[in-house]
Each structure stands twice: as C-alpha cells, then as structure tokens.
Design a protein around this motif. Structure first.
Motif, PDB file in Angstrom:
ATOM      1  N   LYS A 105      50.934 -43.153 -83.383  1.00 31.02           N
ATOM      2  CA  LYS A 105      49.876 -43.841 -82.645  1.00 31.02           C
ATOM      3  C   LYS A 105      50.447 -45.144 -82.115  1.00 31.02           C
ATOM      4  O   LYS A 105      51.316 -45.744 -82.736  1.00 31.02           O
ATOM      5  CB  LYS A 105      48.664 -44.132 -83.535  1.00 31.02           C
ATOM      6  CG  LYS A 105      47.787 -42.925 -83.802  1.00 31.02           C
ATOM      7  CD  LYS A 105      46.488 -43.312 -84.475  1.00 31.02           C
ATOM      8  CE  LYS A 105      45.600 -42.084 -84.662  1.00 31.02           C
ATOM      9  NZ  LYS A 105      44.294 -42.425 -85.302  1.00 31.02           N
ATOM     10  N   GLY A 147      51.437 -33.821 -84.606  1.00 33.43           N
ATOM     11  CA  GLY A 147      50.831 -33.384 -83.349  1.00 33.43           C
ATOM     12  C   GLY A 147      50.656 -31.888 -83.257  1.00 33.43           C
ATOM     13  O   GLY A 147      49.741 -31.406 -82.577  1.00 33.43           O
ATOM     14  N   GLN A 179      49.028 -30.073 -79.941  1.00 37.38           N
ATOM     15  CA  GLN A 179      49.498 -30.957 -78.877  1.00 37.38           C
ATOM     16  C   GLN A 179      50.022 -30.106 -77.724  1.00 37.38           C
ATOM     17  O   GLN A 179      50.801 -29.170 -77.931  1.00 37.38           O
ATOM     18  CB  GLN A 179      50.613 -31.850 -79.435  1.00 37.38           C
ATOM     19  CG  GLN A 179      51.358 -32.659 -78.408  1.00 37.38           C
ATOM     20  CD  GLN A 179      50.856 -34.086 -78.295  1.00 37.38           C
ATOM     21  OE1 GLN A 179      49.913 -34.483 -78.975  1.00 37.38           O
ATOM     22  NE2 GLN A 179      51.471 -34.850 -77.429  1.00 37.38           N
ATOM     23  N   ASN A 194      51.588 -31.480 -74.808  1.00 37.20           N
ATOM     24  CA  ASN A 194      52.815 -32.065 -74.278  1.00 37.20           C
ATOM     25  C   ASN A 194      53.951 -31.990 -75.284  1.00 37.20           C
ATOM     26  O   ASN A 194      53.736 -32.051 -76.499  1.00 37.20           O
ATOM     27  CB  ASN A 194      52.584 -33.534 -73.891  1.00 37.20           C
ATOM     28  CG  ASN A 194      51.695 -33.679 -72.678  1.00 37.20           C
ATOM     29  OD1 ASN A 194      51.809 -32.917 -71.728  1.00 37.20           O
ATOM     30  ND2 ASN A 194      50.806 -34.662 -72.706  1.00 37.20           N
ATOM     31  N   LYS A 215      55.758 -42.324 -76.167  1.00 36.86           N
ATOM     32  CA  LYS A 215      54.319 -42.171 -75.967  1.00 36.86           C
ATOM     33  C   LYS A 215      53.627 -41.787 -77.269  1.00 36.86           C
ATOM     34  O   LYS A 215      54.200 -41.124 -78.126  1.00 36.86           O
ATOM     35  CB  LYS A 215      54.038 -41.092 -74.915  1.00 36.86           C
ATOM     36  CG  LYS A 215      54.608 -41.367 -73.538  1.00 36.86           C
ATOM     37  CD  LYS A 215      54.166 -40.324 -72.533  1.00 36.86           C
ATOM     38  CE  LYS A 215      54.682 -38.939 -72.912  1.00 36.86           C
ATOM     39  NZ  LYS A 215      54.326 -37.913 -71.893  1.00 36.86           N
ATOM     40  N   SER A 216      52.370 -42.207 -77.354  1.00 37.63           N
ATOM     41  CA  SER A 216      51.554 -41.813 -78.498  1.00 37.63           C
ATOM     42  C   SER A 216      51.210 -40.326 -78.412  1.00 37.63           C
ATOM     43  O   SER A 216      51.232 -39.721 -77.333  1.00 37.63           O
ATOM     44  CB  SER A 216      50.272 -42.638 -78.516  1.00 37.63           C
ATOM     45  OG  SER A 216      49.372 -42.160 -79.490  1.00 37.63           O
ATOM     46  N   ASP A 218      48.683 -37.218 -78.262  1.00 38.51           N
ATOM     47  CA  ASP A 218      47.477 -37.085 -77.430  1.00 38.51           C
ATOM     48  C   ASP A 218      46.246 -36.869 -78.312  1.00 38.51           C
ATOM     49  O   ASP A 218      45.641 -35.785 -78.337  1.00 38.51           O
ATOM     50  CB  ASP A 218      47.644 -35.934 -76.439  1.00 38.51           C
ATOM     51  CG  ASP A 218      48.774 -36.176 -75.460  1.00 38.51           C
ATOM     52  OD1 ASP A 218      49.045 -37.352 -75.147  1.00 38.51           O
ATOM     53  OD2 ASP A 218      49.391 -35.193 -75.009  1.00 38.51           O
ATOM     54  N   TRP A 219      45.866 -37.938 -79.000  1.00 38.02           N
ATOM     55  CA  TRP A 219      44.746 -37.837 -79.944  1.00 38.02           C
ATOM     56  C   TRP A 219      43.423 -37.522 -79.255  1.00 38.02           C
ATOM     57  O   TRP A 219      42.497 -36.978 -79.882  1.00 38.02           O
ATOM     58  CB  TRP A 219      44.623 -39.134 -80.739  1.00 38.02           C
ATOM     59  CG  TRP A 219      45.776 -39.356 -81.663  1.00 38.02           C
ATOM     60  CD1 TRP A 219      46.833 -40.201 -81.484  1.00 38.02           C
ATOM     61  CD2 TRP A 219      46.012 -38.699 -82.916  1.00 38.02           C
ATOM     62  NE1 TRP A 219      47.714 -40.115 -82.540  1.00 38.02           N
ATOM     63  CE2 TRP A 219      47.233 -39.197 -83.429  1.00 38.02           C
ATOM     64  CE3 TRP A 219      45.321 -37.736 -83.651  1.00 38.02           C
ATOM     65  CZ2 TRP A 219      47.764 -38.777 -84.652  1.00 38.02           C
ATOM     66  CZ3 TRP A 219      45.854 -37.311 -84.860  1.00 38.02           C
ATOM     67  CH2 TRP A 219      47.052 -37.831 -85.355  1.00 38.02           C
ATOM     68  N   TYR A 220      43.331 -37.823 -77.973  1.00 33.32           N
ATOM     69  CA  TYR A 220      42.101 -37.536 -77.241  1.00 33.32           C
ATOM     70  C   TYR A 220      41.786 -36.039 -77.222  1.00 33.32           C
ATOM     71  O   TYR A 220      40.639 -35.623 -76.995  1.00 33.32           O
ATOM     72  CB  TYR A 220      42.197 -38.068 -75.804  1.00 33.32           C
ATOM     73  CG  TYR A 220      43.238 -37.380 -74.955  1.00 33.32           C
ATOM     74  CD1 TYR A 220      42.942 -36.189 -74.281  1.00 33.32           C
ATOM     75  CD2 TYR A 220      44.520 -37.899 -74.829  1.00 33.32           C
ATOM     76  CE1 TYR A 220      43.897 -35.540 -73.510  1.00 33.32           C
ATOM     77  CE2 TYR A 220      45.487 -37.263 -74.061  1.00 33.32           C
ATOM     78  CZ  TYR A 220      45.166 -36.093 -73.411  1.00 33.32           C
ATOM     79  OH  TYR A 220      46.117 -35.460 -72.647  1.00 33.32           O
ATOM     80  N   LEU A 221      42.807 -35.212 -77.452  1.00 36.03           N
ATOM     81  CA  LEU A 221      42.579 -33.760 -77.456  1.00 36.03           C
ATOM     82  C   LEU A 221      41.566 -33.342 -78.516  1.00 36.03           C
ATOM     83  O   LEU A 221      40.915 -32.301 -78.380  1.00 36.03           O
ATOM     84  CB  LEU A 221      43.900 -33.026 -77.685  1.00 36.03           C
ATOM     85  CG  LEU A 221      44.931 -33.077 -76.551  1.00 36.03           C
ATOM     86  CD1 LEU A 221      46.236 -32.418 -76.989  1.00 36.03           C
ATOM     87  CD2 LEU A 221      44.392 -32.391 -75.294  1.00 36.03           C
TER      88      LEU A 221
END
Length: 635
Positions: free
Chosen positions: A162, A480, A485, A487, A493-494, A496-499
């Motif tokens: 993160k 991830g 994940q 990507n 880069k962090s 993609d926790w928004y997933l």
C-alpha cells in the motif's frame, strides 16, 4: 574496564574472523558507541586487506581524513579507530587509499543503518534499548517441529503493498505504520507468516532489494532500525512469523558498495569467469575466503539475533551451486574434479545451515533452488545434505502454471503436468510457491493467466488455489493474487485495492481466506506434508474427464480430507469416487456450497481400488472437499 569496551576487537576476534568462525563479528566490526579512557565516542573497524591506507570520514570531522587514519589490528587486513565525540545519527564512510594511490569512498559493510537513496553514506546507529516482548513466541518456535506445523506465507513488498499520496511517488509507509495494518490483514486472511522482500539496504528500487549494498542495515525507505524492530515485535504479538529474503549469491558494482572494496577483489572472486554474473551485471561472493563466508554467515545470524527474524528465504541458490550458471561454454572455470559444482559455495551453504540450526533452532531456512540438485533440504549435519529446512518447489510451479493456462479442452492431453509433481513431492521438504517472479514482466497476473471469460477466470483461479492447498508442501502466495489482481506487479505502484469494491474480487479474496483457514485447521494438510503416508491418490489418471481426486491423511486417522477437483467446464452429475471409509463425508469447502450436497454417505461398491464409493455432483470447474474419519490408520 570502560563501558562498552567489549566492542573493541581483540586478537582472538581477528583470529576467529580469519578462520571464518567469529559468528558474532557484527558486535565488533562496523561502528559502535563506546567509551575509551573516560571519553564517549564511536569505535570503527573494517576489513580492507589490500589497502595502503584507511581513514574514517564523516560529520564528526567535516569529512576530512587528516588525523583519522585507522591502524591495523592484525596481519589479516583488519583496521580500527576510536573517534571521540562521534555520535549516533552522524553520517560516515571509509576513505580507502589503494596500492595505486586511488581514493575510494566506501560505505561500511557492517553498518547498521544507511542513508536513504540516492545518498550512500553509512549512519552511526545504536541497536540497543529496544524492549522486545516476544520471548514466549521465540521459545515456542524453538520447541516446535517446523515440518509438522502449518506454514502459509504471504509474500510482501512493503513499498508497494500500500502507498500513501494516492500511490504516487515513493508514498512509503513507515515500518511502524505498516505493522498494524499488515498484521491485521494477514491474520484475518489466515496466513501464518509474511515474507518480506527487499529489507537489507539497496540503492536501486527496481532491483526489489536483490542487489544489496548494506547487508546489516534495514532499508531507510521505511524507517529506522528501531522501527523495523517494532514491526517484527508487533507481528509476533499478533501471532505472525516474519521471513526475510536474503541474498548471499551476488552483490552490485555500485561505487560505494562491496565491489573492489580496497582496490582489489576483496569480497568477490578475482577471475570474472567465476566472479561475475553476466546476466545480472553483479559480482559473485568469493566463498573460498573465510572472512567472506564469516561476513555472510554472521549476517544471517545477525537478522535472527538482533531483529528476531523467524527465517531466511535464500535467493538464487542455483546460481551459487553451479559454476556455469548463466555462463556460456568456455566462460566458466570447472572445479578441481572437472565438474560444474561450486564446491566452496556448497561448503558455505552447509556451514551456514548448520550454524543457524544450532544457534537459532527457532529459525527456518528456505532455498530458492530451481534445479534437481539432491538433498537441498534436511539435516545440515548429514553428509551430502545442504541443510535447508525447506526448498521452493519450482518444478511444481512451472508445470502447474503451464497446465492452468491451457484451454480446458487441451488439459486432458497434458494431465501429467498436474500429477507428475507427486512423483517427487517427498524427495525434499517443499514449499509450493506462486511468487512475485510469476506475475512480473509480461508474465501476467495469476488471474490474467487463467483461460476463459471473466467468470471462468475466477473459477479457474479458485480451482488453482484449492489444488495448491491440497497438494503436499507448505504454501506461499504473493500479495495481490489473493483477491485477483489484474495488473502485473510493479514495485513503483500500490496494489489495486479498489478492486475489492467489485463483488467478484471480494469473493475471490474470501475464497483464498477459506483455503488458508482450512489449511491451518486440518493437520492432514500440514502435519504430514513431508511424509508420503499423508497423501494418497484416488484417481490420478482420469485425464479424459480432467478430474483429479486424492486424499490428505492425518497421523491419527481423524479429520482427513477428500479432494475432488474438476479442471473442465463440464458438469459431471453423480460422479462416482472411491473412498476408504464408510463413515460420513462432510463438505468443508466447495465452489458452489449453496448448491452442493453437505454430506455424503458411502455405499459398498468398489471403485478406484477402494471398497466404498460416494456419488458427487461435480460442478463446472468444481471444487469438492470433504472431511472424514477412518477407523484404520493404514488404508
């Protein structure tokens, strides 16, 4: 005797260092707060055997060498100096004058802290006065049988798990900040350990920490040494073990680092056919020198001693073992027997594992070794055994990923890629790995590797993790991949926790959690990992249906598990499976639990070499895992 006089090198220290057996040399070499003749200052010592002159320069003397020349402690090339008034937090380097008169400014190989890149100085540090609270944890680990307890590892790159600042620029969390959130997440997911990438200080972010310049210093990217101690202590308080990646195979050529340290080949082999990795552009440690192996073995012990690390995952072991690793014909030097094995590296590895086992039995060692070199894991005091606690199962990983990426129609023609690993599953103490290396540089993420449409991709990934959970061997999954994940991983880069706002990704995370919790709950999945009696095929040859069925068996015959996994999108209703016992079979994990039969009652019908059978409605990419007991230990 002055306070902290124990930090000063003695004749015995330098003798043992020359013999490669001063295992606590880190308490003497480097920089240490000391009092001499009633004056407080810092004691410095360094090994520079070919140097003409050695100086210490830093904030305490305005970086001027005059009057700060180190004196030889012995004939072995060790120099030291006590500098009154130097103190914690000041920057310094060694100024080494070579035999040719060239001035080299070098970071301290034994420094306990370093400047944040791109700066390269070492930092005077005091590692004392941290109040640890994990003595019970360490005692329990010392007494456990590492082979018979659950080991499920969440591999983490702290800098990209993160990020702050919306994931832009460095955005690094401090060790103390990440400790709370990471421990909570890992504990909730059911993992037993984290494996931390890139902790020993390194200059280049994109090396991920595998090109180290300060082996005794945790990277400043995430805070101070005391901050790192806090992270470990907090993890232990939350019941999570910590494994570090460790890189004794090679080091970079950065001007401030170990390469050509005193103008000569000090830490590396002199002949480039042995001393350089052409593929990586790095130097290879000279394992024939006792001082070099002492530096490395003491470093391994240092992380366990000073930071309470629970284990080391040793990187690139194959590159250490083979003299021709990454080298073309004519560009490598055979050993004295004419072979391609690096005999000096073999002895170093055995020495390292033996000393680690005897000094710190609480700690484990894990080899990233990708070849068929025999006896990588096992008792380090046994002839011919390298002595690691575990070995990464790279063969399983390659075959399994090749199989899972196939269109399901073609899986029946490649069924052996799924089953072959069981031919050698107990030849070593294995860890099954789906690591960072499998999801970078155009390799696709785990979800991206799966065939089919969106729903099929998720179904296949769940199926993959279910099979991995049931297959003998400890477990490792890179961050991830537990939530799908999309990507490929990048250190910049962090995740993609928004997933996780999407139900499919959240469901994927929940399923991975179920696998990890099931693994910890059932001794059949971990207690007999290294024992062939803990596994039995029901049917390993059903290639036409691409269905894989097997048993995981506990030592006491209780809470065994039946796995029936369907690697095609074809539904098989009332699919007949042989079972060893007539008792109830209760569903513990399924791909469609709401619509799966919760318990099965066997009938007295022979199937798959067993006297009893059950009938299962096998779903599309179906996962059916049932618990059962047996009355007889042997089946």
């Amino acid at each position: 005797m002055d306070k902290n006089s124990s930090v000063f090198l003695t004749e015995v220290d330098t003798y043992l260092f020359g013999q490669g057996t001063n295992y606590e040399i880190y308490n003497k070499m480097g920089s240490h707060i000391a009092i001499k003749d009633g004056v407080c200052g810092v004691y410095f010592s360094v090994w520079a055997p070919a140097a003409k002159e050695v100086y210490v320069v830093g904030d305490f003397n305005e970086w001027k060498a005059y009057g700060y020349d180190c004196k030889p402690v012995s004939d072995g090339g060790v120099y030291d100096i006590f500098i009154p008034g130097a103190k914690v937090g000041q920057f310094y380097k060694y100024l080494i004058v070579t035999q040719e008169g060239e001035a080299l400014f070098k970071a301290d190989p034994y420094a306990n802290s370093a400047q944040l890149r791109p700066e390269t100085a070492s930092v005077i540090t005091d590692l004392g006065q941290f109040e640890w609270s994990d003595s019970k944890w360490i005692q329990n680990k010392t007494e456990e049988d590492h082979l018979k307890v659950p080991l499920s590892i969440y591999e983490v790159h702290i800098g990209s798990w993160k990020k702050k600042n919306n994931g832009t620029q460095d955005g690094f969390y401090n060790y103390r900040e990440i400790a709370v959130e990471l421990a909570s997440y890992v504990k909730n997911m059911g993992y037993t350990h984290v494996e931390l990438m890139g902790i020993a200080e390194y200059p280049y972010d994109a090396s991920w920490g595998y090109q180290v310049t300060s082996y005794y210093a945790p990277t400043k990217r995430y805070g101070t040494p005391k901050d790192f101690m806090y992270l470990i202590d907090y993890m232990h308080k939350e019941g999570i073990g910590v494994i570090l990646d460790w890189v004794p195979a090679h080091f970079p050529k950065d001007a401030h680092g170990l390469a050509n340290f005193d103008g000569s080949n000090v830490y590396e082999y002199g002949d480039p056919r042995k001393g350089e990795h052409p593929d990586w552009g790095t130097k290879v440690f000279d394992y024939s020198k006792k001082e070099v192996t002492n530096f490395l073995i003491a470093n391994a012990l240092f992380w366990v001693d000073k930071y309470h690390i629970d284990g080391l995952r040793v990187d690139a072991v194959a590159s250490m073992l083979y003299l021709d690793y990454g080298r073309t014909e004519g560009n490598w030097i055979p050993n004295k027997f004419g072979g391609n094995g690096n005999l000096e590296a073999v002895e170093f590895i055995k020495h390292f594992n033996s000393i680690m086992k005897h000094k710190f039995p609480n700690a484990i060692t894990i080899a990233e070794e990708s070849t068929a070199w025999p006896n990588v894991s096992g008792n380090p005091d046994t002839d011919g055994c390298l002595g690691f606690t575990f070995k990464w199962n790279m063969g399983w990983m390659h075959d399994f990923l090749e199989y899972m990426q196939l269109d399901p129609y073609f899986r029946k023609f490649n069924h052996s890629k799924l089953t072959f690993s069981l031919r050698y599953a107990f030849s070593e103490n294995f860890v099954l790995v789906l690591s960072h290396d499998e999801v970078v540089h155009l390799k696709c993420s785990m979800l991206g590797k799966m065939p089919g449409d969106l729903i099929d991709k998720f179904s296949n990934l769940k199926l993959a993790y279910a099979f991995m959970t049931g297959h003998p061997g400890k477990k490792l999954l890179f961050m991830g991949q537990e939530f799908g994940q999309w990507n490929e991983w990048s250190e910049s880069k962090s995740l993609d926790w928004y997933l996780l706002e999407d139900s499919m990704h959240q469901n994927m995370k929940d399923f991975t959690k179920k696998c990890m919790l099931m693994y910890k709950k059932y001794p059949a999945l971990y207690g007999t990992d290294c024992n062939p009696e803990g596994f039995r095929w029901i049917n390993s040859n059903d290639r036409n249906n691409s269905i894989c069925s097997f048993l995981r068996l506990s030592e006491d015959g209780k809470k065994n598990l039946l796995f029936v996994l369907n690697f095609t999108p074809v539904v098989r209703e009332k699919f007949k499976v042989g079972v060893p016992s007539k008792g109830k079979y209760v569903l513990v994990l399924g791909s469609d639990e709401e619509n799966q039969i919760k318990s099965l009652t066997p009938v007295k019908e022979e199937c798959d070499g067993f006297d009893y059978s059950v009938f299962i409605d096998v779903k599309k990419f179906g996962i059916s895992i049932y618990e059962f007991n047996i009355t007889k230990k042997k089946i």
